[in-house]
Structure formats: C-alpha cells, structure tokens
Design an enzyme around this catalytic site. Structure first.
Site, PDB file in Angstrom:
ATOM      1  N   GLU A 161       0.795  -1.238   0.000  1.00 26.60           N
ATOM      2  CA  GLU A 161       0.000   0.000   0.000  1.00 26.60           C
ATOM      3  C   GLU A 161       0.825   1.284   0.000  1.00 26.60           C
ATOM      4  OE1 GLU A 161      -2.917  -0.407   3.156  1.00 26.60           O
ATOM      5  OE2 GLU A 161      -3.203  -2.509   2.681  1.00 26.60           O
ATOM      6  N   GLU A 268      -5.982 -10.812  -0.614  1.00 25.40           N
ATOM      7  CA  GLU A 268      -6.795 -10.537   0.586  1.00 25.40           C
ATOM      8  C   GLU A 268      -8.280 -10.495   0.218  1.00 25.40           C
ATOM      9  OE1 GLU A 268      -5.301  -7.135   2.687  1.00 25.40           O
ATOM     10  OE2 GLU A 268      -3.221  -7.592   2.226  1.00 25.40           O
TER      11      GLU A 268
HETATM   12  O1  G3I Z   1      -2.531  -7.497  19.302  1.00 27.00           O
HETATM   13  C1  G3I Z   1      -3.187  -6.345  19.845  1.00 27.00           C
HETATM   14  C2  G3I Z   1      -3.760  -6.672  21.218  1.00 27.00           C
HETATM   15  O2  G3I Z   1      -2.681  -6.940  22.113  1.00 27.00           O
HETATM   16  C3  G3I Z   1      -4.582  -5.466  21.725  1.00 27.00           C
HETATM   17  O3  G3I Z   1      -5.187  -5.807  22.962  1.00 27.00           O
HETATM   18  C4  G3I Z   1      -5.672  -5.144  20.696  1.00 27.00           C
HETATM   19  C5  G3I Z   1      -6.546  -3.988  21.095  1.00 27.00           C
HETATM   20  O4  G3I Z   1      -5.805  -2.800  20.889  1.00 27.00           O
HETATM   21  O5  G3I Z   1      -5.031  -4.815  19.426  1.00 27.00           O
HETATM   22  C6  G3I Z   1      -4.329  -5.948  18.923  1.00 27.00           C
HETATM   23  O6  G3I Z   1      -3.727  -5.583  17.687  1.00 27.00           O
HETATM   24  C7  G3I Z   1      -4.691  -5.442  16.628  1.00 27.00           C
HETATM   25  C8  G3I Z   1      -4.285  -6.414  15.503  1.00 27.00           C
HETATM   26  O7  G3I Z   1      -5.156  -6.262  14.366  1.00 27.00           O
HETATM   27  C9  G3I Z   1      -4.357  -7.878  15.963  1.00 27.00           C
HETATM   28  O8  G3I Z   1      -5.685  -8.188  16.276  1.00 27.00           O
HETATM   29  C10 G3I Z   1      -4.598  -4.021  16.097  1.00 27.00           C
HETATM   30  O9  G3I Z   1      -5.094  -3.143  17.084  1.00 27.00           O
HETATM   31  C11 G3I Z   1      -5.466  -3.899  14.837  1.00 27.00           C
HETATM   32  O10 G3I Z   1      -5.272  -2.624  14.238  1.00 27.00           O
HETATM   33  C12 G3I Z   1      -5.009  -4.937  13.811  1.00 27.00           C
HETATM   34  O11 G3I Z   1      -5.868  -4.838  12.686  1.00 27.00           O
HETATM   35  C13 G3I Z   1      -5.354  -5.501  11.517  1.00 27.00           C
HETATM   36  C14 G3I Z   1      -5.052  -4.432  10.449  1.00 27.00           C
HETATM   37  O12 G3I Z   1      -4.613  -5.079   9.238  1.00 27.00           O
HETATM   38  C15 G3I Z   1      -3.949  -3.505  10.898  1.00 27.00           C
HETATM   39  O13 G3I Z   1      -2.765  -4.239  11.058  1.00 27.00           O
HETATM   40  C16 G3I Z   1      -6.413  -6.451  10.978  1.00 27.00           C
HETATM   41  O14 G3I Z   1      -6.617  -7.511  11.908  1.00 27.00           O
HETATM   42  C17 G3I Z   1      -5.971  -7.032   9.652  1.00 27.00           C
HETATM   43  O15 G3I Z   1      -6.993  -7.835   9.058  1.00 27.00           O
HETATM   44  C18 G3I Z   1      -5.639  -5.898   8.672  1.00 27.00           C
HETATM   45  O16 G3I Z   1      -5.167  -6.485   7.496  1.00 27.00           O
HETATM   46  C19 G3I Z   1      -4.754  -5.549   6.465  1.00 27.00           C
HETATM   47  C20 G3I Z   1      -3.600  -6.150   5.728  1.00 27.00           C
HETATM   48  O17 G3I Z   1      -2.554  -6.459   6.637  1.00 27.00           O
HETATM   49  C21 G3I Z   1      -3.131  -5.210   4.631  1.00 27.00           C
HETATM   50  N1  G3I Z   1      -4.226  -4.898   3.712  1.00 27.00           N
HETATM   51  C22 G3I Z   1      -5.404  -4.328   4.389  1.00 27.00           C
HETATM   52  C23 G3I Z   1      -5.898  -5.301   5.463  1.00 27.00           C
HETATM   53  C24 G3I Z   1      -7.141  -4.753   6.110  1.00 27.00           C
HETATM   54  O18 G3I Z   1      -6.862  -3.542   6.755  1.00 27.00           O
END
Ligand code: G3I
Length: 361
Positions: A161, A268
C-alpha cells in the site's frame, strides 16, 4: 416409438448419469476448494492464532486451503517493536503449522506504513533517521525475517500500500515516503532478494483494479523494474463488496499487470455486504445486519463473477487468498458477512458457487 433395446439403453445411460452425478456431488464435498482449483491456482487463507490452534479450524484449513498468510503476526511492527526486541512466537506458530502440514506460506508483510517499525525512522536524538541509518536498519530487519522463514515462505508481500488511491501524488504520503521517497520501495525489494533469491517478491495493494490506482501501480512497478528492482509479482488485495469492482475492471487490471509480471496473487479476498471496498483501516463495521437471502444471492453472484475472471487468467494468477477463515474472524466484523464460511464455520451459498463452477465456460 422406442424399441425395447433403445429403451434399455436409454435407461442405462440415465442411471449412469444419475449415479455419476451424485457420486461427483458427494466426492465434490469430500474435497476442498484447493482440490477443485488444482488446475488453476492455489487457494489461501489469512490466519490468526485461533485458526492454527483450534482443532476444528485447523481441520477446515487443511481440507480447503494449500496456502496460508499470517493476518498480523508477521508484520514488521508486530515482530520487531523495538530495535532490540523481537516477538517471534505468533509468527513461528503459524510457520510451524505450515511446515507440519506441508502448506506454503505467504510472508505478509515486510514494509507497510500502517504497522511498521516506526522506531527505524528516528535517530538516537529523536530526529528523523538519515537514509544511511534507516536503510541499514531496514536491511537488517528484512534479512533477519526473510532468512528465518525462507524454508516455508514462497512469496513475500515486500511493500504494501505505497500508492495513493486518487490524490494529487501517485504515492501515499506516508512518513516513509516523506523521509525517503520511493527509494524505500526499491531498497526493500533489493534486501528481500538478497535474503532469499528464490522467493517471489510482491508489491501488494488494495483497489488495484480501479483504473487510476491500477495505472499508478503499473507505472511504479514498471519504473522500479527498469531500474533493476526485483519485483516479480503484483498482489491485488481484492477487498471487494457485493456491487464491485466490476469483472471488466478486474479483467483489465490483470491484463495490464501481466505485461510486467508473470505472478499475480489475489492476496486478501473478501466480499463485504455493503457498498464500501478497499483495505483502508477506517470503515464501518456495519449495523447488526442479518445475512438475508437477497444479500446471500448478491454475494454469491459477485464471488462467481470474480472467480470466473480469475480462472480466465490462470496463466498469470498463482494464488487466490481469502482474508480470514470465516465471518467471525473478519477484520470487517461479522456483520459484513464477507467470506465463504459463516461465523459457525459453515459454508455459505457463495462457497458452493465458487466451488461448483463449470470448467467449460
Ligand atoms: O494485538 C493487539 C492486542 O494486544 C490489543 O489488545 C488489541 C486492542 O488494541 O489490538 C491488537 O492488535 C490489533 C491487531 O489487528 C491484531 O488483532 C490491532 O489493534 C489492529 O489494528 C489490527 O488490525 C489488523 C489491520 O490489518 C492492521 O494491522 C487487521 O486484523 C488485519 O486484518 C488488517 O489487514 C490488512 C492487511 O494487513 C493489509 N491490507 C489491508 C488489510 C485490512 O486492513
């Protein structure tokens, strides 16, 4: 008037067709998506820790899929939160699940502005890190991660991205870009290739079939390749909805990208039951919305259209990966019902539509 002989032959043929048909139907359900697509491309799934520890979910993954992506556990910010801190446990668990079950792993992702090792961009005085310092840190990170998993990872989302959907600049105005220009893209691919020359190296983005974004991705990859940057694949994320993107736009993007690369992955895939699309982190999780018959029909039709286009491009598409195992796992929230399995791991109408395709059209 049918003679006795003709009648007997007709009944025999009819019986054979019925038995074969039902047998196919039964064996069809005994096999998974990966089996019915074995002559097209591998079928992947993005997984979390529950998916690779719960026996029911592990069994479903092994039946349906032959490629895995770590949804979050291999992201640079997750693995390497501080210069002297590494967190391997989650990523190792997913990599070991793949090793133990002979499933190929897509590495996701080495450089992404949204979940990056932001500490790399700041020096010890709290000022922006120089290019020399930043690229030294980036190279060490990429070499450490890629070499750890090179036995099981066959493809890396090296940069994720970096392009902008439609703003004045072709490039996303991330801190990475503001400080280091598009050189961070070139260097990330260079370092990944140094670390594992056999891995397929992907530039990965969402809305990659929208004409403006498509052309920006195309022009960037072409420019990089002309400068000797080893980009061997383009990842089209495929965060779709029940109304779009159109089959025509997806077809046109695949055709255009195939001018540059011989490996395209749909990295994805999900089809949410609303009007939003893309991988942006800001989206509505949708009000509590039951999966109505009409939504199920619209979703099945969109999945069918997309897979028809994918099959037509099987010469360049190596992999189609669903983003999450079931609706209950989805980053979009269960109310968007975006996947082939519902929150109880049961196949939906879209699953059968994707699976029972006519190979002759
Ligand atoms: O692991 C922490 C946990 O310790 C904490 O308690 C919790 C609450 O704050 O957050 C947890 O981390 C979260 C993580 O997912 C794991 O669940 C992050 O806040 C959250 O932002 C993260 O979201 C992910 C997002 O990418 C950002 O990394 C989504 O699950 C994931 O599906 C999404 O995937 C992305 C691809 O990597 C790239 N393309 C877009 C796609 C969708 O956004």
């Amino acid at each position: 008037m049918m003679t006795y002989h003709t009648k007997r032959t007709f009944l025999f043929v009819l019986l054979t067709l019925l038995l074969t048909g039902s047998a196919n139907a039964q064996t069809h359900e005994a096999v998974g998506l990966k089996d019915v697509y074995r002559n097209y491309f591998t079928i992947g799934v993005a997984v979390n820790q529950r998916n690779v520890t719960d026996p029911t979910q592990m069994a479903l993954i092994k039946k349906e899929f032959n490629s895995i992506t770590a949804e979050n556990d291999m992201k640079s910010g997750s693995l390497h939160p501080k210069e002297d801190v590494w967190r391997w446990q989650g990523a190792d668990r997913i990599a070991n699940f793949c090793r133990q079950n002979g499933i190929k792993l897509r590495g996701h992702c080495l450089v992404w502005h949204a979940q990056f090792c932001d500490w790399m961009m700041t020096d010890k005085n709290g000022r922006p890190a120089s290019k020399r310092l930043f690229f030294k840190r980036l190279r060490k990170h990429i070499h450490t991660v890629v070499k750890r998993y090179k036995d099981v990872v066959y493809a890396w989302d090296v940069v994720n991205e970096a392009m902008d959907d439609g703003g004045p600049s072709a490039y996303r105005q991330s801190q990475l870009y503001k400080l280091y220009g598009d050189e961070f893209i070139a260097k990330a691919f260079k370092y990944a290739h140094e670390a594992d020359p056999s891995a397929l190296l992907f530039y990965n983005d969402y809305n990659a079939s929208m004409p403006t974004k498509r052309d920006r991705i195309y022009n960037m990859v072409k420019k990089m390749q002309a400068a000797g940057v080893p980009i061997t694949g383009i990842g089209m994320q495929g965060h779709c909805n029940i109304y779009g993107p159109s089959a025509q736009d997806v077809d046109a993007a695949l055709t255009k990208y195939a001018e540059l690369v011989s490996h395209i992955h749909i990295t994805e895939l999900d089809v949410r039951c609303n009007k939003e699309m893309g991988g942006q982190l800001q989206f509505s999780k949708g009000d509590t919305q039951q999966m109505t018959d009409s939504l199920a029909a619209l979703q099945a039709a969109q999945y069918a259209r997309l897979f028809q286009v994918f099959r037509n491009h099987k010469d360049v598409i190596d992999n189609v990966t669903f983003w999450n195992l079931c609706d209950g796992d989805s980053w979009l929230g269960v109310n968007n019902h975006p996947l082939l399995f519902d929150e109880h791991l049961q196949p939906k109408r879209a699953y059968y539509k994707v699976k029972h395709f006519n190979p002759n059209n």
